[in-house]
Each structure stands twice: as C-alpha cells, then as structure tokens.
Motif scaffolding. Structure first.
Motif, PDB file in Angstrom:
ATOM      1  N   LEU A   1       0.870  -1.096  -0.024  1.00 39.21           N
ATOM      2  CA  LEU A   1      -0.075   0.016  -0.095  1.00 39.21           C
ATOM      3  C   LEU A   1       0.883   1.316  -0.030  1.00 39.21           C
ATOM      4  O   LEU A   1       0.698   2.012  -0.815  1.00 39.21           O
ATOM      5  CB  LEU A   1      -0.877  -0.138   1.163  1.00 39.21           C
ATOM      6  CG  LEU A   1      -1.851   1.284   1.796  1.00 39.21           C
ATOM      7  CD1 LEU A   1      -2.765   1.418   0.114  1.00 39.21           C
ATOM      8  CD2 LEU A   1      -2.397   1.162   2.769  1.00 39.21           C
ATOM      9  N   GLY A   2       1.750   1.392   0.803  1.00 42.86           N
ATOM     10  CA  GLY A   2       2.795   2.473   1.029  1.00 42.86           C
ATOM     11  C   GLY A   2       3.564   2.644  -0.317  1.00 42.86           C
ATOM     12  O   GLY A   2       3.552   3.792  -0.729  1.00 42.86           O
ATOM     13  N   ARG A   3       4.160   1.523  -0.968  1.00 47.37           N
ATOM     14  CA  ARG A   3       4.790   1.743  -2.257  1.00 47.37           C
ATOM     15  C   ARG A   3       3.987   2.258  -3.389  1.00 47.37           C
ATOM     16  O   ARG A   3       4.199   3.097  -4.361  1.00 47.37           O
ATOM     17  CB  ARG A   3       5.482   0.543  -2.477  1.00 47.37           C
ATOM     18  CG  ARG A   3       6.831   0.081  -1.703  1.00 47.37           C
ATOM     19  CD  ARG A   3       7.607  -0.996  -2.670  1.00 47.37           C
ATOM     20  NE  ARG A   3       8.671  -1.442  -1.749  1.00 47.37           N
ATOM     21  CZ  ARG A   3       9.747  -1.191  -1.739  1.00 47.37           C
ATOM     22  NH1 ARG A   3       9.959  -0.178  -2.314  1.00 47.37           N
ATOM     23  NH2 ARG A   3      10.516  -1.438  -0.835  1.00 47.37           N
ATOM     24  N   ALA A   4       2.721   1.746  -3.349  1.00 49.16           N
ATOM     25  CA  ALA A   4       1.557   2.163  -4.555  1.00 49.16           C
ATOM     26  C   ALA A   4       1.502   3.515  -4.294  1.00 49.16           C
ATOM     27  O   ALA A   4       1.412   4.218  -5.318  1.00 49.16           O
ATOM     28  CB  ALA A   4       0.577   1.244  -4.447  1.00 49.16           C
ATOM     29  N   ARG A   5       1.083   3.931  -2.878  1.00 49.13           N
ATOM     30  CA  ARG A   5       0.550   5.462  -2.889  1.00 49.13           C
ATOM     31  C   ARG A   5       2.007   6.262  -3.114  1.00 49.13           C
ATOM     32  O   ARG A   5       1.685   7.322  -3.761  1.00 49.13           O
ATOM     33  CB  ARG A   5       0.291   5.728  -1.504  1.00 49.13           C
ATOM     34  CG  ARG A   5      -1.202   4.894  -1.124  1.00 49.13           C
ATOM     35  CD  ARG A   5      -1.598   5.301  -0.024  1.00 49.13           C
ATOM     36  NE  ARG A   5      -3.095   4.664   0.514  1.00 49.13           N
ATOM     37  CZ  ARG A   5      -3.649   4.608   1.432  1.00 49.13           C
ATOM     38  NH1 ARG A   5      -2.884   4.982   2.589  1.00 49.13           N
ATOM     39  NH2 ARG A   5      -4.784   4.269   1.514  1.00 49.13           N
ATOM     40  N   GLU A   6       2.954   5.776  -2.691  1.00 46.66           N
ATOM     41  CA  GLU A   6       4.237   6.688  -3.051  1.00 46.66           C
ATOM     42  C   GLU A   6       4.418   6.967  -4.549  1.00 46.66           C
ATOM     43  O   GLU A   6       4.790   8.085  -4.941  1.00 46.66           O
ATOM     44  CB  GLU A   6       5.482   6.066  -2.244  1.00 46.66           C
ATOM     45  CG  GLU A   6       6.844   6.990  -2.488  1.00 46.66           C
ATOM     46  CD  GLU A   6       7.883   6.489  -1.496  1.00 46.66           C
ATOM     47  OE1 GLU A   6       8.715   7.345  -1.109  1.00 46.66           O
ATOM     48  OE2 GLU A   6       8.032   5.238  -1.177  1.00 46.66           O
ATOM     49  N   GLU A   7       4.221   5.610  -5.352  1.00 39.50           N
ATOM     50  CA  GLU A   7       4.543   5.508  -6.791  1.00 39.50           C
ATOM     51  C   GLU A   7       3.505   6.781  -7.284  1.00 39.50           C
ATOM     52  O   GLU A   7       3.789   7.107  -8.471  1.00 39.50           O
ATOM     53  CB  GLU A   7       4.398   4.309  -7.091  1.00 39.50           C
ATOM     54  CG  GLU A   7       5.805   3.305  -6.911  1.00 39.50           C
ATOM     55  CD  GLU A   7       5.541   2.250  -7.366  1.00 39.50           C
ATOM     56  OE1 GLU A   7       4.438   1.852  -7.938  1.00 39.50           O
ATOM     57  OE2 GLU A   7       6.703   1.178  -7.053  1.00 39.50           O
ATOM     58  N   ALA A   8       2.444   6.757  -6.888  1.00 39.53           N
ATOM     59  CA  ALA A   8       1.368   7.790  -7.395  1.00 39.53           C
ATOM     60  C   ALA A   8       1.727   9.234  -6.927  1.00 39.53           C
ATOM     61  O   ALA A   8       0.591   9.636  -7.478  1.00 39.53           O
ATOM     62  CB  ALA A   8      -0.075   6.972  -6.864  1.00 39.53           C
ATOM     63  N   GLY A   9       2.564   9.212  -6.289  1.00 43.74           N
ATOM     64  CA  GLY A   9       2.798  10.877  -6.028  1.00 43.74           C
ATOM     65  C   GLY A   9       2.440  11.108  -4.516  1.00 43.74           C
ATOM     66  O   GLY A   9       2.860  12.502  -4.118  1.00 43.74           O
ATOM     67  N   ASP A  10       1.940  10.240  -3.778  1.00 43.80           N
ATOM     68  CA  ASP A  10       1.593  10.514  -2.370  1.00 43.80           C
ATOM     69  C   ASP A  10       2.866  10.523  -1.426  1.00 43.80           C
ATOM     70  O   ASP A  10       2.835   9.182  -0.924  1.00 43.80           O
ATOM     71  CB  ASP A  10       0.415   9.595  -1.883  1.00 43.80           C
ATOM     72  CG  ASP A  10       0.023   9.887  -0.417  1.00 43.80           C
ATOM     73  OD1 ASP A  10       0.570  10.815   0.315  1.00 43.80           O
ATOM     74  OD2 ASP A  10      -0.775   9.074   0.008  1.00 43.80           O
ATOM     75  N   THR A  11       3.712  11.280  -1.252  1.00 41.70           N
ATOM     76  CA  THR A  11       4.822  11.250  -0.487  1.00 41.70           C
ATOM     77  C   THR A  11       4.899  12.352   0.700  1.00 41.70           C
ATOM     78  O   THR A  11       5.784  11.973   1.192  1.00 41.70           O
ATOM     79  CB  THR A  11       6.300  11.788  -1.409  1.00 41.70           C
ATOM     80  OG1 THR A  11       5.870  13.114  -1.804  1.00 41.70           O
ATOM     81  CG2 THR A  11       6.258  10.715  -2.708  1.00 41.70           C
ATOM     82  N   GLU A  12       4.002  12.861   0.798  1.00 38.92           N
ATOM     83  CA  GLU A  12       3.939  13.945   1.923  1.00 38.92           C
ATOM     84  C   GLU A  12       4.113  13.106   3.426  1.00 38.92           C
ATOM     85  O   GLU A  12       3.043  12.300   3.319  1.00 38.92           O
ATOM     86  CB  GLU A  12       2.683  14.780   1.732  1.00 38.92           C
ATOM     87  CG  GLU A  12       2.506  15.920   2.798  1.00 38.92           C
ATOM     88  CD  GLU A  12       3.467  16.814   2.493  1.00 38.92           C
ATOM     89  OE1 GLU A  12       3.850  17.606   3.683  1.00 38.92           O
ATOM     90  OE2 GLU A  12       3.681  17.223   1.642  1.00 38.92           O
ATOM     91  N   GLY A  13       4.784  13.386   4.178  1.00 40.82           N
ATOM     92  CA  GLY A  13       4.772  12.814   5.519  1.00 40.82           C
ATOM     93  C   GLY A  13       5.299  11.314   5.546  1.00 40.82           C
ATOM     94  O   GLY A  13       5.080  10.757   6.704  1.00 40.82           O
ATOM     95  N   ARG A  14       5.752  10.884   4.303  1.00 41.72           N
ATOM     96  CA  ARG A  14       6.411   9.217   4.236  1.00 41.72           C
ATOM     97  C   ARG A  14       7.575   9.364   4.817  1.00 41.72           C
ATOM     98  O   ARG A  14       8.512  10.137   4.450  1.00 41.72           O
ATOM     99  CB  ARG A  14       6.203   8.834   3.022  1.00 41.72           C
ATOM    100  CG  ARG A  14       5.608   7.691   2.753  1.00 41.72           C
ATOM    101  CD  ARG A  14       5.447   7.130   1.227  1.00 41.72           C
ATOM    102  NE  ARG A  14       3.843   7.545   1.242  1.00 41.72           N
ATOM    103  CZ  ARG A  14       2.884   6.851   1.859  1.00 41.72           C
ATOM    104  NH1 ARG A  14       2.897   5.846   2.402  1.00 41.72           N
ATOM    105  NH2 ARG A  14       1.673   6.985   1.255  1.00 41.72           N
TER     106      ARG A  14
END
Length: 195
Positions: free
Chosen positions: A168-181
């Motif tokens: 889930l974390g990798r997919a969201r990061e790849e989709a551009g959701d990097t804030e606060g990661r």
C-alpha cells in the motif's frame, strides 16, 4: 525489484556472502530506496564508493541484487536494485552440518545486532521526531502459550499484514503521495523459550 516474491536463501555460500555487516546495511538501504547507485549508497552508509561497489558486486554475484535501469544523471554509474521482494533464511536449510549451523547463527546474531542499533538510534533521537511520529512508534512484548502450528499461523498472518501495508505504501508513493512518508522499520521475533 525483479521478483515480487521473497527469496529463500538455502545455500551456505549465499548466506556467507550476505552475512557481512556492510552488505546487510547496503541491502537494507537498497531495499528502502528501490534502486540506487554505489555513490548514493556510500553516502548513506558513510563508506568509500570503491568499498561499496565491491560489496554490491558480491551481493550481485549471489543473485541478491541486480542491475537496475539507469535513471538520469551520470550514464557511467551502475544502478542496483534488490533481486527479490526480500530474503528469508530458515534454520532447517542449515541444520545438516556444524559449519552451516554456526554460519546461520552468526548471520542471525549480526542481523539482530543491527536491528538493536537501529532502535537505539531511534531512542536516542526520539525527541527530534514530531509528536505524531513518536506516538505512532511502538515497542511491545507479547507472551503467549502456543503450539508450533499456532506460532507458524501467527507468523504467516503477521507477515501477510505487513506485506499488505508495505505494498500500500509503495503504491501510494509511486502515485505521488509522498507527503509525510518516512522509512519505518518493524522487527518481529517469535521464538519459544522456557523460564
């Protein structure tokens, strides 16, 4: 990563190759990064690029990492990536000879020592993390009376849960959701003991 499956390491030479402190750190850093160059990894582990390159080649010789697609920058630099989703080592693969038992135990101790060091660094720097990260972090000990079948089932379920969150974390990061990661380590140990 080339393979979406974890690799079960069952041969002594590969176990020995992995069982080096710097190689373990490099593998962990590469796993978190997804792909990186020797120069990038050398900065993370505070070692010379030539030494890091040597150890990366040793990991690659045993199929633990592999060359990755080049990503901008200097076209002469090699990019590396893990060859699988992770590594696992099972005691039964190394129980048929004293040398194998000793190497397996030594690699396990080294890995554990690095886990402890990572957690100590967190404890030493905890006040520098925002309150929401300090409250999200956890440290627990659970004691239960189980059969080996129940322990196997519990371990499998915990691994499946962690895999789900990691994907889930990798997919969201790849989709551009990097804030606060942030990078997060979770070390679990489940073992029998007698008082």
């Amino acid at each position: 990563m080339a393979s979406n499956e974890s690799r079960r390491v069952s041969d002594l030479e590969t176990l020995k190759a992995f069982g080096h402190p710097l190689r373990m750190k490099l593998y962990r850093a590469l796993y978190i990064a997804g792909s990186a160059t020797a120069s990038q990894l050398a900065d993370q582990v505070d070692e010379a690029v030539s030494l890091v390159s040597y150890h990366l080649r040793k990991l690659a010789d045993h199929g633990l990492i592999e060359e990755a697609e080049r990503q901008g920058g200097d076209g002469r630099e090699r990019w590396w990536q893990p060859a699988s989703k992770g590594l696992n080592f099972h005691e039964e693969d190394f129980s048929d000879a004293p040398e194998k038992v000793a190497v397996h135990a030594a690699v396990g101790r080294l890995s554990f020592d690095q886990h402890i060091e990572m957690y100590r660094r967190y404890l030493d720097s905890a006040r520098s993390w925002p309150p929401e990260w300090r409250s999200a972090a956890s440290s627990s000990e659970y004691l239960a009376r189980l059969t080996h079948e129940e322990l196997s089932a519990l371990s499998r379920e915990v691994h499946e849960l962690i895999d789900r969150y990691e994907e889930l974390g990798r997919a969201r990061e790849e989709a551009g959701d990097t804030e606060g990661r942030e990078n997060v380590a979770m070390h679990l140990y489940a073992f029998p003991f007698r008082t």
